[in-house]
Design a protein around this motif. Structure first.
Motif, mmCIF file in Angstrom:
data_model
loop_
_atom_site.group_PDB
_atom_site.id
_atom_site.type_symbol
_atom_site.label_atom_id
_atom_site.label_comp_id
_atom_site.label_asym_id
_atom_site.label_seq_id
_atom_site.Cartn_x
_atom_site.Cartn_y
_atom_site.Cartn_z
ATOM 1 N N ALA A 132 0.813 -1.222 0.000
ATOM 2 C CA ALA A 132 0.000 0.000 0.000
ATOM 3 C C ALA A 132 0.843 1.268 0.000
ATOM 4 O O ALA A 132 0.315 2.355 -0.297
ATOM 5 N N LEU A 133 2.119 1.152 0.316
ATOM 6 C CA LEU A 133 2.965 2.339 0.506
ATOM 7 C C LEU A 133 2.956 3.313 -0.669
ATOM 8 O O LEU A 133 2.818 4.530 -0.458
ATOM 9 N N PRO A 134 3.094 2.856 -1.922
ATOM 10 C CA PRO A 134 3.087 3.839 -3.021
ATOM 11 C C PRO A 134 1.822 4.681 -3.052
ATOM 12 O O PRO A 134 1.880 5.881 -3.349
ATOM 13 N N GLU A 138 1.066 8.995 -1.874
ATOM 14 C CA GLU A 138 0.311 9.991 -2.637
ATOM 15 C C GLU A 138 -0.756 10.671 -1.792
ATOM 16 O O GLU A 138 -1.015 11.874 -1.943
ATOM 17 N N SER A 139 -1.372 9.898 -0.893
ATOM 18 C CA SER A 139 -2.492 10.438 -0.124
ATOM 19 C C SER A 139 -2.087 11.007 1.229
ATOM 20 O O SER A 139 -2.873 11.722 1.859
ATOM 21 N N GLY A 140 -0.841 10.712 1.674
ATOM 22 C CA GLY A 140 -0.485 11.077 3.042
ATOM 23 C C GLY A 140 -1.392 10.362 4.019
ATOM 24 O O GLY A 140 -1.941 10.946 4.953
ATOM 25 N N GLY A 141 -1.558 9.069 3.779
ATOM 26 C CA GLY A 141 -2.600 8.302 4.445
ATOM 27 C C GLY A 141 -2.220 7.720 5.786
ATOM 28 O O GLY A 141 -1.323 8.210 6.481
ATOM 29 N N HIS A 142 -2.915 6.655 6.137
ATOM 30 C CA HIS A 142 -2.815 6.094 7.476
ATOM 31 C C HIS A 142 -2.739 4.570 7.413
ATOM 32 O O HIS A 142 -3.442 3.948 6.627
ATOM 33 N N ILE A 143 -1.902 3.991 8.261
ATOM 34 C CA ILE A 143 -1.868 2.549 8.494
ATOM 35 C C ILE A 143 -2.298 2.318 9.937
ATOM 36 O O ILE A 143 -1.733 2.918 10.859
ATOM 37 N N GLY A 185 4.622 11.776 5.469
ATOM 38 C CA GLY A 185 3.366 12.268 6.014
ATOM 39 C C GLY A 185 2.345 11.174 6.255
ATOM 40 O O GLY A 185 1.141 11.444 6.301
ATOM 41 N N ILE A 186 2.820 9.938 6.413
ATOM 42 C CA ILE A 186 1.931 8.797 6.656
ATOM 43 C C ILE A 186 1.866 8.515 8.152
ATOM 44 O O ILE A 186 2.900 8.389 8.817
ATOM 45 N N ALA A 187 0.660 8.432 8.674
ATOM 46 C CA ALA A 187 0.471 8.090 10.080
ATOM 47 C C ALA A 187 0.404 6.572 10.231
ATOM 48 O O ALA A 187 -0.231 5.895 9.422
ATOM 49 N N VAL A 188 1.055 6.043 11.271
ATOM 50 C CA VAL A 188 1.012 4.603 11.546
ATOM 51 C C VAL A 188 0.728 4.423 13.040
ATOM 52 O O VAL A 188 1.493 4.902 13.886
ATOM 53 N N ASN A 189 -0.366 3.756 13.345
ATOM 54 C CA ASN A 189 -0.750 3.536 14.743
ATOM 55 C C ASN A 189 -1.305 2.136 14.931
ATOM 56 O O ASN A 189 -1.586 1.417 13.964
ATOM 57 N N CYS A 190 -1.471 1.756 16.199
ATOM 58 C CA CYS A 190 -2.089 0.482 16.559
ATOM 59 C C CYS A 190 -3.304 0.760 17.444
ATOM 60 O O CYS A 190 -3.350 1.779 18.141
ATOM 61 N N LEU A 191 -4.240 -0.158 17.427
ATOM 62 C CA LEU A 191 -5.451 -0.030 18.240
ATOM 63 C C LEU A 191 -5.763 -1.374 18.882
ATOM 64 O O LEU A 191 -5.693 -2.412 18.224
ATOM 65 N N TRP A 192 -6.134 -1.333 20.165
ATOM 66 C CA TRP A 192 -6.433 -2.551 20.913
ATOM 67 C C TRP A 192 -7.598 -2.275 21.867
ATOM 68 O O TRP A 192 -7.739 -1.144 22.356
ATOM 69 N N SER A 232 -4.511 13.481 11.320
ATOM 70 C CA SER A 232 -3.335 13.550 10.446
ATOM 71 C C SER A 232 -2.118 12.969 11.150
ATOM 72 O O SER A 232 -2.105 12.785 12.377
ATOM 73 N N ALA A 233 -1.075 12.712 10.362
ATOM 74 C CA ALA A 233 0.171 12.197 10.926
ATOM 75 C C ALA A 233 0.803 13.212 11.861
ATOM 76 O O ALA A 233 1.491 12.844 12.828
ATOM 77 N N ASP A 234 0.615 14.497 11.594
ATOM 78 C CA ASP A 234 1.152 15.523 12.484
ATOM 79 C C ASP A 234 0.507 15.460 13.858
ATOM 80 O O ASP A 234 1.116 15.813 14.866
ATOM 81 N N GLU A 235 -0.732 15.005 13.878
ATOM 82 C CA GLU A 235 -1.485 14.960 15.121
ATOM 83 C C GLU A 235 -1.286 13.658 15.878
ATOM 84 O O GLU A 235 -1.273 13.636 17.115
#
Length: 274
Positions: A132-134, A138-143, A185-192, A232-235
């Motif tokens: 998904a990285l490419p 482009e979107s500055g998305g989230h994982i 600018g991609i945010a990466v987080n975990c949720l539990w 956003s990733a900044d947040e």
């Protein structure tokens, strides 16, 4: 305005349980939803397929794309992600929800079962995120990966260390990607979840229906996931978050409607939380 309006969210393991709940919640917030899972035809014991979830979304006025996906197949992972991006014009978020569980120690666990847990849990975070990285660049998305905070209390290793290590592997990869992908600018987080979530995995692999009565509905995880994906990733990036904590930060104070069963039985904390 809906928080995920016109964003495309790719969800693995989206045919039932928490994945289905996240898919429906994202759709309600205006997202295009890709339901990627193995369940193409009905299971004899478990309700839901990628097609039934897509139909639920469409009946509610949303946009959905059901795709058959085995996250163990890296070639298929890349094909499906590119197919989804082509269909909706990109990908804004990847939710690594597919999971495999067996709460057994090393002595009695088959190697094939350990391989399955490793492939569906930790390895799939790697393969899906890389594929998904490419598009996320482009979107500055989230994982977002459904995995726990790292708790090194030996109680979480003594009885089912194989499962624990594969779930912690998801979190460690996510922590690394948060730093590696920060420049994009991609945010990466975990949720539990803070408490046990009433799903088929709990019913069939952990403790049966009686345990489900002491859990919450998957919708609490879905609402927390939407909150995270809307930032956003900044947040927000590089965090291992707990569903209730996320929603409390959003101002939610009453969690009773998330209970799976009415009553006053104490809710059970989920694994890996002391």
């Amino acid at each position: 305005m809906s928080r995920l309006q016109q964003r495309t969210v790719f969800i693995t393991g989206g045919s039932r349980g928490i994945g289905r709940a996240i898919a429906l919640a994202c759709a309600r917030e205006g997202a295009n939803v890709v339901i990627a899972a193995k369940t193409d035809t009905p299971h004899p014991k478990l309700p839901g397929t990628i097609h039934t979830v897509a139909e639920e979304i469409r009946n509610a006025g949303g946009q959905a794309l059901p795709l058959v996906l085995d996250v163990r197949d890296e070639r298929q992972v890349r094909q499906r992600i590119d197919e989804a991006a082509g269909y909706f014009g990109g990908i804004d978020a990847l939710v690594n929800n597919a999971g495999a569980i067996r709460l057994t120690g090393v002595e009695n666990l088959k190697v094939s079962r350990y391989d399955l847990m490793h492939q569906v849990n930790a390895r799939a975070v790697f393969t899906c995120s890389q594929a998904a990285l490419p598009w996320l660049k482009e979107s500055g998305g989230h994982i977002l990966s459904l995995s726990p905070p790292l708790n090194l209390n030996t109680r979480w290793f003594s009885q089912y260390g194989p499962y624990t290590t594969t779930k912690y592997g998801m979190t460690m990869l996510s922590m690394g990607m948060a730093e590696e992908f920060r420049r994009y600018g991609i945010a990466v987080n975990c949720l539990w979840p803070k408490t046990l979530i009433a799903t088929a995995a709990i019913e069939h692999e952990v403790g049966g229906p009686q345990l489900m009565a002491q859990g919450r509905k998957p919708e609490i995880m879905a609402d927390a996931a939407v909150s995270i994906l809307s930032r956003s990733a900044d947040e927000l990036t590089g965090q291992a978050l707990i569903d209730e904590d996320v929603l409390r930060q959003d101002g939610v104070k009453d969690f009773e409607h998330y209970r799976y069963a009415a009553g006053d039985k104490p809710l059970l904390p989920d694994l890996f939380l002391d």
